[in-house]
Design a protein around this motif. Structure first.
Motif, short mmCIF file in Angstrom:
data_model
loop_
_atom_site.label_atom_id
_atom_site.label_comp_id
_atom_site.label_asym_id
_atom_site.label_seq_id
_atom_site.Cartn_x
_atom_site.Cartn_y
_atom_site.Cartn_z
N ILE A 11 46.28 -33.47 21.11
CA ILE A 11 45.79 -33.70 22.47
C ILE A 11 46.48 -34.96 22.96
CG2 ILE A 11 43.77 -34.14 23.90
CD1 ILE A 11 42.11 -32.73 21.69
N LEU A 12 47.41 -34.79 23.91
CA LEU A 12 48.27 -35.90 24.34
C LEU A 12 47.67 -36.60 25.55
CD1 LEU A 12 51.63 -33.99 23.93
CD2 LEU A 12 50.66 -35.66 22.35
N LYS A 13 47.71 -37.93 25.52
CA LYS A 13 47.07 -38.73 26.56
C LYS A 13 48.08 -39.68 27.20
CE LYS A 13 42.69 -37.54 25.68
NZ LYS A 13 41.77 -36.98 26.69
N GLU A 14 48.24 -39.56 28.51
CA GLU A 14 49.03 -40.56 29.23
C GLU A 14 48.23 -41.84 29.35
OE1 GLU A 14 50.38 -39.23 33.01
OE2 GLU A 14 51.92 -37.91 32.17
N ARG A 15 48.91 -42.95 29.18
CA ARG A 15 48.29 -44.26 29.31
C ARG A 15 49.24 -45.17 30.08
NH1 ARG A 15 44.09 -41.84 28.22
NH2 ARG A 15 42.94 -42.03 26.25
N LEU A 16 48.66 -46.11 30.82
CA LEU A 16 49.44 -47.08 31.57
C LEU A 16 50.47 -47.79 30.69
CD1 LEU A 16 49.63 -48.61 34.35
CD2 LEU A 16 47.96 -50.22 33.41
N THR A 35 53.28 -41.55 27.58
CA THR A 35 52.30 -40.95 26.67
C THR A 35 51.94 -41.98 25.61
OG1 THR A 35 53.17 -38.74 27.05
CG2 THR A 35 51.81 -39.06 25.08
N GLY A 36 50.67 -42.38 25.59
CA GLY A 36 50.25 -43.45 24.70
C GLY A 36 49.55 -42.98 23.44
N GLU A 37 48.90 -41.80 23.50
CA GLU A 37 48.09 -41.37 22.37
C GLU A 37 48.28 -39.88 22.08
OE1 GLU A 37 43.99 -42.41 22.81
OE2 GLU A 37 44.40 -44.46 23.43
N SER A 38 48.27 -39.55 20.82
CA SER A 38 48.17 -38.17 20.35
C SER A 38 46.90 -38.07 19.52
CB SER A 38 49.39 -37.79 19.51
OG SER A 38 49.24 -36.48 18.99
N TRP A 39 45.89 -37.41 20.07
CA TRP A 39 44.65 -37.20 19.34
C TRP A 39 44.87 -36.03 18.39
CZ3 TRP A 39 39.61 -38.06 22.59
CH2 TRP A 39 39.68 -39.29 23.23
N GLU A 40 44.91 -36.33 17.11
CA GLU A 40 45.25 -35.34 16.09
C GLU A 40 44.05 -34.51 15.66
OE1 GLU A 40 48.61 -35.05 14.49
OE2 GLU A 40 48.81 -35.82 16.54
N LEU A 41 42.91 -35.12 15.65
CA LEU A 41 41.70 -34.45 15.16
C LEU A 41 40.51 -35.07 15.86
CD1 LEU A 41 40.79 -32.25 13.24
CD2 LEU A 41 40.86 -33.89 11.37
N SER A 42 39.90 -34.29 16.77
CA SER A 42 38.88 -34.85 17.64
C SER A 42 37.73 -33.88 17.84
CB SER A 42 39.50 -35.18 19.01
OG SER A 42 38.48 -35.44 19.98
N GLY A 43 36.51 -34.43 17.76
CA GLY A 43 35.32 -33.70 18.14
C GLY A 43 34.69 -34.28 19.38
N VAL A 44 35.42 -35.14 20.09
CA VAL A 44 34.90 -35.79 21.29
C VAL A 44 34.70 -34.74 22.39
CG1 VAL A 44 35.37 -37.48 23.09
CG2 VAL A 44 35.98 -37.99 20.73
N ALA A 45 33.55 -34.72 23.00
CA ALA A 45 33.25 -33.75 24.05
C ALA A 45 34.31 -33.81 25.14
CB ALA A 45 31.87 -34.02 24.64
N GLY A 46 34.83 -32.63 25.51
CA GLY A 46 35.89 -32.57 26.50
C GLY A 46 37.28 -32.67 25.92
#
Length: 322
Positions: A11-16, A35-46
């Protein structure tokens, strides 16, 4: 269900403050230059991860937990956290300095946000020359001193700077003020929480010309104002064995520096296992299947697994359990 080693879509996240190293170094499929973050394993809602391999492809992590809670997570994990995945795994690329921030502890996060707190650790994968982190204060400070530094725009004078290189590892307790510096790419392991108190952002503006929100008042009662030398992790890097890095109530992390195949008996672990490949490549097999892993990829090994075979001639892995 035969729960084989599970890979998930990033899950790729753009960041300032993001850049392009997640693509250039780790091979992530990004098109953005921030692109600042790659969420590799997440159970965060949404932002719940979806399986990327095998017959369960497209199924969400949460669906798997609902169907196979103890087989996937382990009975002890379910007893403690219910059907919520307790940690969040990321790769982070900081082209610019991140904001200076901290995270509340469990008690405060529960009271204010109905969330877990956020204890985390960082493993440095790549660092430009003279790149650094901010970790804690450079001396003991009082709440009044801190507040004055915010009002007078002198917070940076109170902060502790640490130059970093590949392999350096840091443990960030809740309450500890911190920031990832420009030129650092790292692996992050943290409690499942997205609660962050931003206290200084270098007066930057977002793409719409607005200053980002600060959480000055919320942070006051969450900060640990004491100077502590408890953040740099010293660990062995012995080849072809399991080296302990971090052991805390929220996760345990080990370092595997492999030059040959390794067999692990994990039948009594009673926890899922996560392997983050921070260099090289490997094939990881349990009793039900296998998954190929290369630098910048992550695999979840279900708790139901009895034996684990890691086939490699060159891999550095972070092993994470509860």
């Amino acid at each position: 269900m035969d729960l084989y080693p599970l890979k998930f879509d990033p899950i790729l996240k753009e960041r300032l403050w993001g850049g392009t190293k997640l693509k250039e170094v780790l091979g992530k499929e990004i098109t953005s230059d921030i692109t600042g973050e790659s969420w590799e394993l997440s159970g965060v809602a949404g932002d719940v991860s979806l399986v990327a391999n095998g017959e369960l492809q497209g199924i969400s992590l949460q669906e798997l937990i609902e169907k196979y809670p103890e087989d996937l997570l382990g009975k002890s994990v379910v007893d403690r956290f219910g059907r919520e995945f307790p940690i969040l795994i990321k790769f982070i690329d900081a082209k610019q300095d991140l904001s200076i921030q901290l995270h509340p502890n469990d008690e405060l996060a529960k009271k204010r946000h109905n969330s877990f707190g956020k204890t985390e650790m960082w493993y440095i994968m790549d660092a430009d020359q003279d790149a650094e982190l901010i970790v804690g204060f450079n001396k003991n400070v009082s709440k009044t001193q801190y507040s004055n530094s915010i009002e007078e725009d002198k917070l940076l004078d109170l902060l502790n700077y640490e130059k970093v290189k590949e392999g350096d590892t840091f443990f960030i307790n809740t309450g500890k003020i911190h920031a990832i510096g420009a030129g650092v790419m790292l692996a992050e392991i943290q409690q499942t929480s997205d609660v962050t108190y931003r206290v200084f952002d270098f007066n930057r503006k977002d793409k719409n010309g607005n200053l980002r929100e600060l959480h000055t008042n919320l942070a006051l009662d969450a900060i640990d104002y004491e100077r502590k030398e408890d953040f740099k992790v010293t660990y062995a890097q012995n080849e072809d064995t399991v080296n302990t890095m971090v052991s805390c109530p929220y996760f345990n992390t080990n370092f595997l520096n492999l030059t040959q195949p390794l067999e692990l008996d994990i039948a009594q672990r009673d926890s899922f296992s996560i392997y983050m490949c921070v260099d090289g490549s490997a094939t990881i097999s349990n009793n039900f299947g296998k998954a190929n892993l290369k630098k910048g990829q992550t695999v979840l090994i279900p708790a139901k697994s009895n034996n684990l075979h890691i086939n490699t001639t060159n891999a550095k892995l972070l092993e994470v359990t509860i």
